[in-house]
Design a protein around this motif. Structure first.
Motif, PDB file in Angstrom:
ATOM      1  N   THR A 102      10.612  -1.115  -6.193  1.00 39.07           N
ATOM      2  CA  THR A 102       9.316  -0.663  -5.683  1.00 39.07           C
ATOM      3  C   THR A 102       8.319  -0.495  -6.813  1.00 39.07           C
ATOM      4  N   LEU A 105       7.089  -3.947  -7.504  1.00 37.85           N
ATOM      5  CA  LEU A 105       6.227  -4.451  -6.433  1.00 37.85           C
ATOM      6  C   LEU A 105       4.840  -3.807  -6.517  1.00 37.85           C
ATOM      7  N   TYR A 121      -0.440  -3.665   0.645  1.00 36.37           N
ATOM      8  CA  TYR A 121       0.865  -3.150   0.212  1.00 36.37           C
ATOM      9  C   TYR A 121       1.347  -2.173   1.280  1.00 36.37           C
ATOM     10  N   THR A 123       5.145  -0.800   3.728  1.00 38.36           N
ATOM     11  CA  THR A 123       6.557  -0.928   4.056  1.00 38.36           C
ATOM     12  C   THR A 123       6.710  -1.851   5.256  1.00 38.36           C
ATOM     13  N   CYS A 150       2.200  -7.453   0.063  1.00 39.91           N
ATOM     14  CA  CYS A 150       3.445  -6.906  -0.484  1.00 39.91           C
ATOM     15  C   CYS A 150       4.161  -6.110   0.605  1.00 39.91           C
ATOM     16  N   ASP A 152       7.419  -3.657   1.128  1.00 39.08           N
ATOM     17  CA  ASP A 152       8.487  -2.884   0.497  1.00 39.08           C
ATOM     18  C   ASP A 152       9.579  -2.564   1.507  1.00 39.08           C
ATOM     19  N   GLU A 153      10.826  -2.584   1.021  1.00 42.59           N
ATOM     20  CA  GLU A 153      12.003  -2.271   1.844  1.00 42.59           C
ATOM     21  C   GLU A 153      12.045  -3.159   3.089  1.00 42.59           C
ATOM     22  N   THR A 182      10.539  -6.540  -1.287  1.00 41.46           N
ATOM     23  CA  THR A 182      11.751  -5.969  -1.863  1.00 41.46           C
ATOM     24  C   THR A 182      12.729  -5.694  -0.733  1.00 41.46           C
TER      25      THR A 182
END
Length: 359
Positions: A102, A105, A121, A123, A150, A152-153, A182
């Motif tokens: 993270t 990222l 950006y 999740t 982006c 995340d997770e 990610t």
């Protein structure tokens, strides 16, 4: 049947009973790195000397950052193991929890040359929530305005999300949007152990073809060279801390977990707006998958916003039963334990300051 009644405290507010409203405009505006990662940069990422993949991942993302906003190049597919240094339209950081994915990222978001308003950006849950709020076509149009998206997770928890996200990312990449994600799971293994992944193999493979995979190895930095996780706090100290600390909330664990079922996960960030610390009493192990997964999302939002947790009852490291940890969501639960343990350390320091026995 667990009760949703909060513990009554003289000063502390409660999370139970809040019903935050989150409109589409806020969902889009919130697509920026959270407070925990608003100052990170590639230069502040400290690779573990024993894990060369961490240095390699940082260097690769720095090179990828320079391509954001550049004219797209035609290529034969996007999740390749080997790709030109600047030609991939998507990068996918794969590795265990706590290896700094993270951080990397968010650094990519901060250091990409595209203007701030042209970078998104969020999740995985935040993007699926955006699609739910706007509708698929409208979400594609809004996100197509960005040079970089982006995620995340990255996680696929049900077949519907598999098709939804695969199609969304395909549409965005076809329009030249750079993608970065990610996850704790390789892209061709998404959904494994959770649903009939073979039935959705085409969608999973299409999604996998959208990224260059970058492996990040190493131990969990949140617990590297740190003492044993803190013991639970005495209940009277939890109450006192929540009473005396401005902006703190106080709830029973059963009350809060029951309440989360009434609030959509896309609103969990708004649920803790303005909260300085979360006090919980009566923490116990969870054995219900639905309850546990909702709590995981809340823990992620608390961690993103650096909100300490002061808790009594079962140690936070034992939140999920062995049966849950043996299932398909093992990595997600272990990440949550890692994060809430870090928040519990911060909470233990707050509790110590409000414990007369240590005054």
């Amino acid at each position: 049947m667990p009760t949703s009644a909060p513990i009554v405290s003289a000063n502390a507010a409660t999370l139970v009973g809040r019903r935050p409203e989150v409109g589409a405009d806020r969902l889009v505006a919130d697509l920026v790195p959270p407070p925990r990662f608003d100052q990170v940069r590639f230069s502040s990422y400290l690779p573990n000397p024993a894990e060369p993949s961490q240095t390699a991942a940082r260097d690769r993302l720095q090179a990828f950052a320079a391509t954001v906003g550049a004219a797209p190049k035609k290529s034969g597919g996007l999740f390749r193991k080997k790709a030109p240094a600047t030609g991939a339209i998507g990068v996918y950081l794969d590795g265990g929890f706590g290896v700094g994915k993270t951080h990397l990222l968010a650094s990519l978001w901060h250091e990409s040359p595209a203007p701030r308003e042209k970078k998104a950006y969020g999740t995985f849950v935040e993007y699926t929530s955006l699609v739910g709020a706007l509708g698929f076509n409208a979400a594609v149009e809004r996100l197509s305005d960005f040079a970089l998206v982006c995620i995340d997770e990255f996680e696929l928890d049900d077949p519907g999300d598999t098709v939804l996200v695969s199609t969304l990312l395909t549409r965005l990449s076809d329009r030249g949007v750079k993608l970065a994600a990610t996850s704790n799971t390789l892209p061709d293994k998404l959904g494994e152990g959770r649903f009939a992944a073979a039935d959705f193999l085409r969608e999973i493979q299409a999604l996998s073809a959208r990224f260059e995979v970058i492996r990040v190895d190493g131990p969990d930095y949140r617990h590297r060279d740190l003492p044993t996780p803190p013991a639970p706090v005495a209940e009277d100290v939890v109450l006192r801390t929540a009473d005396e600390l401005p902006g703190a909330t106080l709830d029973s664990f059963d009350g809060l977990t029951h309440e989360l079922a009434a609030v959509h996960p896309s609103r969990y960030g708004a649920l803790i707006d303005g909260v300085s610390a979360v006090g919980l009493t009566g923490v116990r192990p969870l054995d219900d998958q639905n309850v546990a997964l909702r709590l995981v999302v809340l823990i992620d939002r608390l961690y993103d916003r650096k909100v300490p947790v002061v808790a009594s009852g079962t140690p936070l490291g034992d939140l999920f039963t062995p049966e849950l940890l043996r299932g398909g969501y093992r990595k997600k639960y272990l990440r949550a334990v890692s994060r809430i343990t870090a928040l519990a350390r911060d909470g233990a320091a707050l509790a110590l300051a409000h414990d007369p026995a240590h005054a």
